[in-house]
Design an enzyme around this catalytic site. Structure first.
Site: not given
Ligand code: GRF
Length: 190
Positions: A16, A87, A104, A106
């Site tokens: 992301n 996290l 955020n 989720h």
């Molecule tokens: C995503 O699924 C987001 O919804 C959650 O953490 C994940 C991050 O995935 N908060 P990435 O590291 O961006 O692939």
């Protein structure tokens, strides 16, 4: 034009974060001015550095007190914080200083499958175990209560009996990549 300077907080693989970096590279009104992580060996740190994004790593202890985080954000004139797989809990003083300026994502339809311990594959496993017929993503403001900030947008996908946590994770990631950048841009520019 007023350019909104955003910081992305991330701890993981960073798909992301990278998607946001690419997207906002083409948007003159939003600049990714910082990638902040709590994990020096997270893939997202390498990915962001390779894209020429200013990248900082602070230890977990810095996210308890929060002052160092706050000082860094202020020194870079950051106006918005985007959590993309971050996290740790955002320190209270940062949440207060960035009221309704922290977003955020989720990977479920909150309030379902949220809260402590609900991240990554734990979420998708719980959705499959519950035999839910749909799941999705929730993009929301961050307040002091984990996963309980005001919702900005939700997007839904169908869960079929054949789905596994792994196949559901792929569907969810597609939703995230398709929608997160545009929702952030619309929120910042509204
Ligand atoms: C995503 O699924 C987001 O919804 C959650 O953490 C994940 C991050 O995935 N908060 P990435 O590291 O961006 O692939």
């Amino acid at each position: 034009m007023n350019v909104a300077r955003i910081a992305i907080f991330a701890s993981g693989t960073g798909s992301n974060a990278l998607n946001l970096i690419y997207h906002f590279d083409k948007n003159d009104a939003i600049e990714v001015a910082l990638l902040l992580s709590n994990k020096a060996d997270a893939l997202v740190v390498d990915l962001a550095r390779n894209e020429g994004i200013r990248t900082e790593v602070l230890p977990n202890s810095a996210f308890v007190d929060g002052q160092e985080v706050l000082d860094l954000l202020h020194s870079l004139d950051i106006q918005w914080i985007i959590l993309a797989g971050f996290l740790r809990k955002v320190p209270s003083n940062v949440i207060r200083a960035f009221d309704k300026k922290i977003i955020n994502i989720h990977p479920s339809l909150l309030p379902n499958f949220g809260g402590s311990g609900m991240y990554g594959m734990y979420v998708h496993q719980a959705v499959i175990d519950a035999k839910a017929s749909e799941s999705g993503i929730t993009i929301h403001y961050v307040n002091e209560v984990f996963d309980e900030g005001e919702h900005i947008a939700q997007f839904v996908t169908t869960v079929t009996p054949e789905d596994t946590p792994e196949t559901l994770a792929i569907k969810i990631q597609h939703l995230e990549h398709d929608h997160f950048p545009a929702i952030i841009a619309a929120t910042i520019q509204s």
